[in-house]
Design a protein around this motif. Structure first.
Motif, mmCIF file in Angstrom:
data_model
loop_
_atom_site.group_PDB
_atom_site.id
_atom_site.type_symbol
_atom_site.label_atom_id
_atom_site.label_comp_id
_atom_site.label_asym_id
_atom_site.label_seq_id
_atom_site.Cartn_x
_atom_site.Cartn_y
_atom_site.Cartn_z
ATOM 1 N N LYS A 100 2.983 1.666 -3.369
ATOM 2 C CA LYS A 100 1.381 1.630 -4.502
ATOM 3 C C LYS A 100 0.492 3.279 -3.900
ATOM 4 N N PHE A 101 0.926 3.809 -2.850
ATOM 5 C CA PHE A 101 -0.105 5.162 -3.044
ATOM 6 C C PHE A 101 1.279 6.150 -2.352
ATOM 7 N N GLY B 176 -7.512 -5.901 2.042
ATOM 8 C CA GLY B 176 -5.838 -5.874 2.449
ATOM 9 C C GLY B 176 -5.855 -5.857 4.056
ATOM 10 N N LEU B 177 -6.758 -3.917 4.427
ATOM 11 C CA LEU B 177 -6.784 -3.208 5.664
ATOM 12 C C LEU B 177 -7.581 -4.431 6.366
ATOM 13 N N ASP C 202 5.343 6.663 4.803
ATOM 14 C CA ASP C 202 5.683 6.672 3.705
ATOM 15 C C ASP C 202 4.988 8.561 3.325
ATOM 16 N N GLY D 52 -6.452 -2.118 -6.793
ATOM 17 C CA GLY D 52 -6.904 -3.097 -5.317
ATOM 18 C C GLY D 52 -8.423 -3.617 -5.245
ATOM 19 N N THR D 53 -8.337 -4.155 -3.588
ATOM 20 C CA THR D 53 -9.556 -4.861 -3.525
ATOM 21 C C THR D 53 -10.130 -3.937 -2.545
ATOM 22 N N GLY D 54 -9.304 -3.319 -1.944
ATOM 23 C CA GLY D 54 -10.112 -2.408 -0.503
ATOM 24 C C GLY D 54 -10.466 -3.974 0.443
ATOM 25 N N ARG E 293 -13.337 -1.044 1.591
ATOM 26 C CA ARG E 293 -14.039 0.481 1.006
ATOM 27 C C ARG E 293 -11.970 1.025 0.471
ATOM 28 N N GLN E 294 -12.555 2.023 -0.199
ATOM 29 C CA GLN E 294 -11.126 2.737 -0.323
ATOM 30 C C GLN E 294 -11.736 4.109 -0.951
ATOM 31 N N VAL E 295 -10.924 5.258 -0.668
ATOM 32 C CA VAL E 295 -10.977 6.524 -0.804
ATOM 33 C C VAL E 295 -11.272 6.473 -2.362
ATOM 34 N N ILE F 144 -10.787 3.474 6.230
ATOM 35 C CA ILE F 144 -10.158 2.551 5.590
ATOM 36 C C ILE F 144 -10.189 0.619 5.420
ATOM 37 N N ASN G 82 1.036 -1.288 -0.505
ATOM 38 C CA ASN G 82 -0.337 -0.157 -0.283
ATOM 39 C C ASN G 82 0.743 1.504 0.175
HETATM 40 P P1 ADP Z 1 -6.583 -1.662 -1.755
HETATM 41 O O1 ADP Z 1 -6.928 -2.784 -2.179
HETATM 42 O O2 ADP Z 1 -7.714 -0.801 -2.199
HETATM 43 O O3 ADP Z 1 -5.396 -1.225 -1.064
HETATM 44 P P2 ADP Z 1 -6.924 -1.598 1.850
HETATM 45 O O4 ADP Z 1 -7.993 -2.238 2.437
HETATM 46 O O5 ADP Z 1 -5.044 -2.088 1.929
HETATM 47 O O6 ADP Z 1 -7.473 -1.640 0.103
HETATM 48 O O7 ADP Z 1 -6.908 -0.562 1.354
HETATM 49 C C1 ADP Z 1 -8.098 0.666 1.128
HETATM 50 C C2 ADP Z 1 -7.588 2.297 1.332
HETATM 51 O O8 ADP Z 1 -7.262 2.899 2.520
HETATM 52 C C3 ADP Z 1 -7.055 2.016 0.036
HETATM 53 O O9 ADP Z 1 -7.802 1.821 -1.267
HETATM 54 C C4 ADP Z 1 -6.954 3.669 -0.471
HETATM 55 O O10 ADP Z 1 -7.400 4.512 -0.368
HETATM 56 C C5 ADP Z 1 -6.251 3.311 1.665
HETATM 57 N N1 ADP Z 1 -4.874 3.676 1.458
HETATM 58 C C6 ADP Z 1 -4.298 2.510 2.300
HETATM 59 N N2 ADP Z 1 -2.927 2.907 2.539
HETATM 60 C C7 ADP Z 1 -2.834 3.970 2.192
HETATM 61 C C8 ADP Z 1 -1.442 4.569 2.370
HETATM 62 N N3 ADP Z 1 -0.614 3.897 2.445
HETATM 63 N N4 ADP Z 1 -1.417 5.891 1.515
HETATM 64 C C9 ADP Z 1 -2.508 6.571 0.982
HETATM 65 N N5 ADP Z 1 -4.304 5.650 1.058
HETATM 66 C C10 ADP Z 1 -4.082 4.303 1.954
#
Ligand code: ADP
Length: 437
Positions: A305-306, A364-365, A330, A360-362, A348-350, A343, A302
């Protein structure tokens, strides 16, 4: 008493009736007076009429005379009943009152004043009794209503319970289906990855430049797909309650270094630095190394990626209470305060748009969060839009036996082992200094 009162006098003695009539009419009360001379006529009089008060001669209550009061009461005739009695009959008073008489008056005391007082009192007492009876009836009705409502609620509760069971079953089947599908897809995906890697080996034979490029793309996309499948699989397992922790003794810094090394090429491709800042004095922990690695991989991928420029740093340090903290920082796009609370929710994705820049699948977190909790830890996040994010996990150095989900290992105490091996594993660091913010 403004309204005209209807009074019934029941007496078999004509002289006594006359005396009553005389006494009652004297004070000039507005009333209609009715007279009957026996019990049957009295009962018949109630057939078409209602009265405000009844004066009953006690002699009519002798023998089975008491039954006149009882009959009136049993017919639900609600009227004040005043018994006209002699002093010698005093001992009967309780009996009459128990049968339903409202009051009594001695014939020898008969005077207009007393009679009016008794009459008013009897009417007042009767009204109060009626009021109490009405209230009681209301109470009874309310009670019945409540009982009905309770029964309805009970039935609804049962319905909800049944629906809950059905929903749980549906959720279980859905999770099982997801897990089966993901599993069935993972096997061929691993084969594709394996064969793509084989094709890229020089031993397999020289590939032309476009061919190599195509195989590399197959490999990259298959790895991405596999990662997504793994996330879905983990999430279904999580929902079905099947994500287990397998604790063992391991070198935490070694695991972190290995994970960072694996992610290094990804960071390099985006020209990002990826560093470790290690302040840990004791590297040995008793927890699940595979899950720690999975959590870290997720947070690092993540972070990379971000983040478009700058870098990612992992910081590890000791915490009081035999806990360790691992932070992934980061210099990426950051998360707005309004989005941060969502998140960790599944899917849920921003950026939820179909044209979003980051795939992404949303899931991970949510998986990371569940795993960290299973490992007895917690995860927190701090972020500033446009500046970067910091995901921080706290883990117990030794997972408590209560948290572990099964296995013989539960009862063993690994504290000694962890303490003995203190300082014994110093792994060369990828870097000593993080450079974030
Ligand atoms: P995804 O598969 O979209 O990465 P996650 O559950 O890992 O799904 O994360 C959910 C959302 O949280 C991401 O879509 C992103 O919008 C936000 N996010 C997670 N990690 C970061 C990060 N390091 N910087 C910015 N946004 C993040």
């Amino acid at each position: 008493m403004e309204e005209k009162l209807k009074i019934l006098v029941v007496d078999d003695d004509q002289v006594d009736r006359k005396a009553m009539r005389h006494t009652l009419t004297k004070p000039g009360l507005e009333m209609e007076l009715f007279e009957v001379n026996d019990s049957n006529s009295a009962l018949a009089a109630f057939g078409d009429n209602s009265y405000d008060c009844v004066f009953l001669d006690y002699r009519l209550l002798q023998g089975d005379g008491l039954s006149l009061i009882q009959k009136l009461r049993s017919r639900e005739i609600k009227v004040p009943l005043v018994v006209l009695t002699d002093r010698e009959e005093e001992q009967k008073v309780v009996e009459w009152m128990e049968a339903g008489a409202t009051d009594y008056i001695y014939k020898s005391w008969l005077s207009s004043d007393i009679l009016v007082k008794v009459l008013r009192n009897a009417i007042r007492v009767h009204k109060a009794e009626m009021h109490v009876a009405w209230k009681n009836q209301q109470l009874q009705e309310n009670k019945e209503q409540l009982t009905r409502k309770n029964q309805e609620i009970e039935a609804q509760k049962q319905q909800i319970e049944e629906q809950k069971l059905k929903l749980n079953e549906a959720a279980r089947i859905k999770s099982q289906f997801q897990a089966t599908v993901s599993h069935e897809l993972r096997t061929p995906m691993n084969a594709i990855i394996g064969f793509a890697q084989l094709l890229l080996r020089p031993k397999t034979g020289e590939l032309s430049h476009p061919q190599k490029d195509m195989v590399e793309r197959i490999l990259k996309n298959s790895k991405n797909l596999l990662m997504l499948l793994n996330e879905i699989l983990d999430f279904s397992k999580l929902e079905a309650g099947g994500l287990d922790i397998k604790p063992e003794i391991f070198d935490l810094v070694k695991v972190i270094n290995a994970t960072i090394a694996e992610m290094q090429s990804l960071a390099e491709k985006k020209n990002l630095t990826l560093l470790l800042k290690n302040e840990l004095s004791n590297y040995i922990v008793f927890n699940d190394p595979t899950r720690v690695r999975q959590v870290l991989t997720n947070l690092l991928s993540n972070a990379i990626k971000f983040t478009e420029s700058g870098g990612v740093a992992v910081e590890v340090k000791e915490l009081p209470g035999s806990r360790v903290a691992i932070s992934v920082c980061d210099t990426g796009i950051g998360i707005a305060p309004t989005d941060i609370k969502y998140i960790f929710q599944p899917f849920r994705q921003v950026d939820q748009s179909t044209t979003r820049k980051y795939s992404g699948t949303g899931l991970g977190l949510p998986v990371v969060n569940a795993l960290v909790q299973k490992m007895g830890g917690k995860i927190t996040v701090e972020s500033k839009l446009g500046e970067g994010s910091m995901f921080r996990i706290e883990l117990p150095r030794q997972i408590s036996s209560l948290i572990q989900s099964g296995g013989e290992e539960k009862s063993k105490d690994h504290t000694d082992w962890v303490k003995k091996n203190h300082h014994s594993h110093h792994i060369p660091l990828l870097a000593q200094e993080g450079r974030l913010r």
